[in-house]
Design a protein around this motif. Structure first.
Motif, mmCIF file in Angstrom:
data_model
loop_
_atom_site.group_PDB
_atom_site.id
_atom_site.type_symbol
_atom_site.label_atom_id
_atom_site.label_comp_id
_atom_site.label_asym_id
_atom_site.label_seq_id
_atom_site.Cartn_x
_atom_site.Cartn_y
_atom_site.Cartn_z
ATOM 1 N N LEU A 283 29.948 39.289 40.627
ATOM 2 C CA LEU A 283 28.703 40.014 40.345
ATOM 3 C C LEU A 283 28.238 40.832 41.541
ATOM 4 O O LEU A 283 27.318 41.615 41.458
ATOM 5 N N GLN A 284 28.926 40.628 42.660
ATOM 6 C CA GLN A 284 28.548 41.402 43.848
ATOM 7 C C GLN A 284 29.042 42.842 43.689
ATOM 8 O O GLN A 284 30.143 43.061 43.188
ATOM 9 N N PRO A 285 28.234 43.827 44.121
ATOM 10 C CA PRO A 285 28.562 45.229 43.831
ATOM 11 C C PRO A 285 29.910 45.676 44.396
ATOM 12 O O PRO A 285 30.579 46.513 43.793
ATOM 13 N N GLU A 286 30.324 45.106 45.523
ATOM 14 C CA GLU A 286 31.579 45.580 46.111
ATOM 15 C C GLU A 286 32.814 45.031 45.388
ATOM 16 O O GLU A 286 33.930 45.479 45.633
ATOM 17 N N GLU A 287 32.608 44.067 44.514
ATOM 18 C CA GLU A 287 33.729 43.477 43.787
ATOM 19 C C GLU A 287 33.910 44.198 42.459
ATOM 20 O O GLU A 287 32.954 44.443 41.744
ATOM 21 N N GLN A 288 35.122 44.513 42.142
ATOM 22 C CA GLN A 288 35.371 45.141 40.854
ATOM 23 C C GLN A 288 36.529 44.451 40.164
ATOM 24 O O GLN A 288 37.471 44.003 40.809
ATOM 25 N N VAL A 289 36.420 44.377 38.872
ATOM 26 C CA VAL A 289 37.546 43.876 38.094
ATOM 27 C C VAL A 289 38.673 44.891 38.282
ATOM 28 O O VAL A 289 38.474 46.087 38.096
ATOM 29 N N ARG A 290 39.820 44.408 38.690
ATOM 30 C CA ARG A 290 40.840 45.341 39.136
ATOM 31 C C ARG A 290 41.656 45.962 38.009
ATOM 32 O O ARG A 290 41.842 47.153 37.915
ATOM 33 N N GLN A 291 42.218 45.094 37.202
ATOM 34 C CA GLN A 291 43.101 45.590 36.145
ATOM 35 C C GLN A 291 42.823 44.778 34.910
ATOM 36 O O GLN A 291 42.757 43.563 34.978
ATOM 37 N N LYS A 292 42.734 45.440 33.801
ATOM 38 C CA LYS A 292 42.426 44.715 32.570
ATOM 39 C C LYS A 292 43.482 43.670 32.250
ATOM 40 O O LYS A 292 43.213 42.681 31.597
ATOM 41 N N CYS A 293 44.716 43.926 32.668
ATOM 42 C CA CYS A 293 45.788 43.002 32.279
ATOM 43 C C CYS A 293 45.777 41.737 33.141
ATOM 44 O O CYS A 293 46.497 40.799 32.880
ATOM 45 N N ASP A 294 44.947 41.718 34.164
ATOM 46 C CA ASP A 294 44.889 40.518 34.989
ATOM 47 C C ASP A 294 43.916 39.496 34.401
ATOM 48 O O ASP A 294 43.124 39.816 33.520
ATOM 49 N N VAL A 295 44.004 38.286 34.937
ATOM 50 C CA VAL A 295 43.220 37.189 34.378
ATOM 51 C C VAL A 295 42.235 36.678 35.434
ATOM 52 O O VAL A 295 42.608 36.505 36.595
ATOM 53 N N TYR A 296 41.024 36.465 35.008
ATOM 54 C CA TYR A 296 40.004 35.937 35.901
ATOM 55 C C TYR A 296 39.584 34.540 35.465
ATOM 56 O O TYR A 296 39.289 34.321 34.293
ATOM 57 N N VAL A 297 39.577 33.608 36.419
ATOM 58 C CA VAL A 297 38.979 32.292 36.197
ATOM 59 C C VAL A 297 37.717 32.252 37.050
ATOM 60 O O VAL A 297 37.792 32.374 38.270
ATOM 61 N N LEU A 298 36.581 32.127 36.394
ATOM 62 C CA LEU A 298 35.301 32.155 37.110
ATOM 63 C C LEU A 298 34.715 30.755 37.093
ATOM 64 O O LEU A 298 34.368 30.219 36.048
ATOM 65 N N MET A 299 34.672 30.165 38.280
ATOM 66 C CA MET A 299 34.260 28.775 38.429
ATOM 67 C C MET A 299 32.736 28.695 38.588
ATOM 68 O O MET A 299 32.109 29.649 39.023
ATOM 69 N N LYS A 300 32.202 27.529 38.298
ATOM 70 C CA LYS A 300 30.752 27.293 38.453
ATOM 71 C C LYS A 300 29.968 28.442 37.814
ATOM 72 O O LYS A 300 29.108 29.056 38.439
ATOM 73 N N ALA A 301 30.341 28.759 36.583
ATOM 74 C CA ALA A 301 29.814 29.955 35.932
ATOM 75 C C ALA A 301 28.461 29.734 35.287
ATOM 76 O O ALA A 301 27.819 30.687 34.842
ATOM 77 N N GLY A 302 27.975 28.495 35.229
ATOM 78 C CA GLY A 302 26.771 28.183 34.461
ATOM 79 C C GLY A 302 25.504 28.860 34.938
ATOM 80 O O GLY A 302 24.584 29.103 34.163
#
Lengths: 298, 298
Positions: free
Chosen positions: B220-239
């Motif tokens: 959620l930080q502005p400098e971070e971007q989802v890189r490629q749609k084909c990649d997979v993200y595991v987001l921990m402590k997401a609650g």
């Protein structure tokens, strides 16, 4: 009643890193499938073989010496003790297949669950090729053979190295079997990269670090860049192009450690970039970056 | 002879996902340490408590009903069977601590290894704070208490949820204990994100995909971007920040699935973005992206 195909993770190599659940599911299933050479199966004259049946294969599934997971690297000063086999006598008579054979998953499972020798064994051939048509055909053929067992009124286990959700051939077979209307369940296991980090005695990620896991070749592509020095990279299947990989890490000011064949009898550890050779085997993992110094909240 | 502090992974929640090695090491050790409220220990009047000793704690470590890992979500149509306890009678008498308590690791281990009730138990208090000084003090205090046991001539186990190399408080304690000259070994386990993917019946990564694991807040930080749609993200402590997270994924054209308390009795599954609520508990994992369609080589 509908029968179930279980994708069972056997972990990274050490049979003791199998889960209680994997062991139970294997014990309860009549048929155990594993990635292995079709020749063994076909030479034995049928789609299902039992150990002990005559086979002309040069690479028997079971032979006279146990070689997987019986001891750990002695030079490392880490554990070097026999594993607590469920049945040590039976385990003494087992062996994994030749190094590089995909029967490794079977050998690991057989060490932890000697009863596997009483099961019907189903070798499924997945060629080492990048040809999508040949791969697709192999996946369909494997799926059909598993469905044959399910139609016969039996649950069936498919053994897979590491964890079944991480770069596993099983995922392709699963897709076909599910779309044909059968039930599939996944049994988690220890990943090779977690075992590698444990072997190195280091955390993979801490605090706010990100962990990036990808095939090593991927970070060598020009559009890919190491994002932040504080993040951690796990580079899988790193053996092929180590020289370029080491150069890429150096350019980014990152150190790296490598483990080849983690948890296997021929395990090799490189503790920093300078120790990493230019070539290594298929099951080589490089861990780079990380090592947050502060006590950030976890 | 120098004694060993074992960082033992108990996996994500289901006691059957513990490894054979974790169970053996726990059985062989005299003292089992776990993250838990210091009050329990101190109220019992000493640094080492045994279950059964009088305690005035409102949150007993062991009480009358077993609640961790005894059954799975029945609505999901998945497994709903009692676990094969080593000693079913003893396990019936155990219970995990209140939800949210960090005694969860102890409850999981106690279900798989009932003999843990015969061990000396050592509750180590890690406050839920972001204050680095308070955290550092807690890590030092925990390290000293573990070193006390080692100096006493015993090996000691420290139980940790998931895998000990992935965002584990143990890593901070390990650093201190190692720098004080003691021996530490890490015992791998099943990660929560692998268990979450298995529960969803999906692969995490296939072929040439990359897997990015990070605390949910990070993307959620502005400098971070989802890189490629084909990649997979595991987001921990997401609650904590689900609304913003769902919006970020939508902006990037990614769908997501969530599991809260994977493998625990109060597990909840959201199969797509629209099902994910705006708030959920600490142990929530979002998996986004992935799903490579082709039979790429693995």
């Amino acid at each position: 009643m509908s029968h179930v195909l279980y994708g069972v993770s056997v972990g990274p190599g050490d049979p003791e890193l199998m889960t209680l659940k994997a062991c139970r599911i294997i014990r309860e299933c009549g048929t155990v499938a594993f990635p292995g050479k079709a020749a063994e199966t076909e030479k034995a004259g049928g789609s299902l073989t039992r150990p002990g049946e005559p086979s002309e294969s040069a690479d028997p599934i079971f032979s006279d010496t146990m070689s997987a997971g019986t001891k750990h690297d002695t030079e490392s000063g880490r554990e070097n003790r026999p594993l607590p086999y469920t049945n040590p006598h039976a385990a003494d008579q087992l062996v994994c297949m030749k190094k590089g054979d995909f029967g490794t998953a079977l050998a690991i499972a057989a060490s932890a669950v000697p009863e596997i020798r009483e099961k019907k064994l189903l070798a499924l051939d997945f060629p080492m090729t990048k040809d999508p048509d040949r791969l697709r055909q192999a996946h369909i053929k494997a799926a059909r053979r598993l469905e044959e067992v399910l139609d016969h009124g039996e649950d069936v286990v498919f053994l897979t190295l590491g964890d079944v959700t991480i770069y596993s051939t099983f995922s392709y077979v699963q897709r076909i079997v599910e779309s044909d209307g059968y039930q599939v369940r996944l049994i988690s296991g220890v990943t090779s990269f977690c075992a590698a980090a444990a072997r190195l005695g280091r955390p993979l990620v801490l605090g706010n670090e990100a962990l990036h896991i990808c095939p090593a070749d991927k970070v060598l592509q020009p559009e890919e860049q190491v994002r932040q020095k504080c993040d951690v990279y796990v580079l899988m299947k790193a053996g092929r192009n180590l020289k370029a990989l080491k150069e890429a890490l150096e350019r980014n000011g990152m150190d790296g450690q490598m483990i080849e064949n983690c948890g296997m009898p021929d395990e090799k550890v490189s503790d920093d970039l300078s120790q990493i050779p230019d070539k290594a085997g298929y099951f080589s993992i490089v861990i780079a970056g990380g090592g947050e110094k502060n006590d950030a909240p976890v």
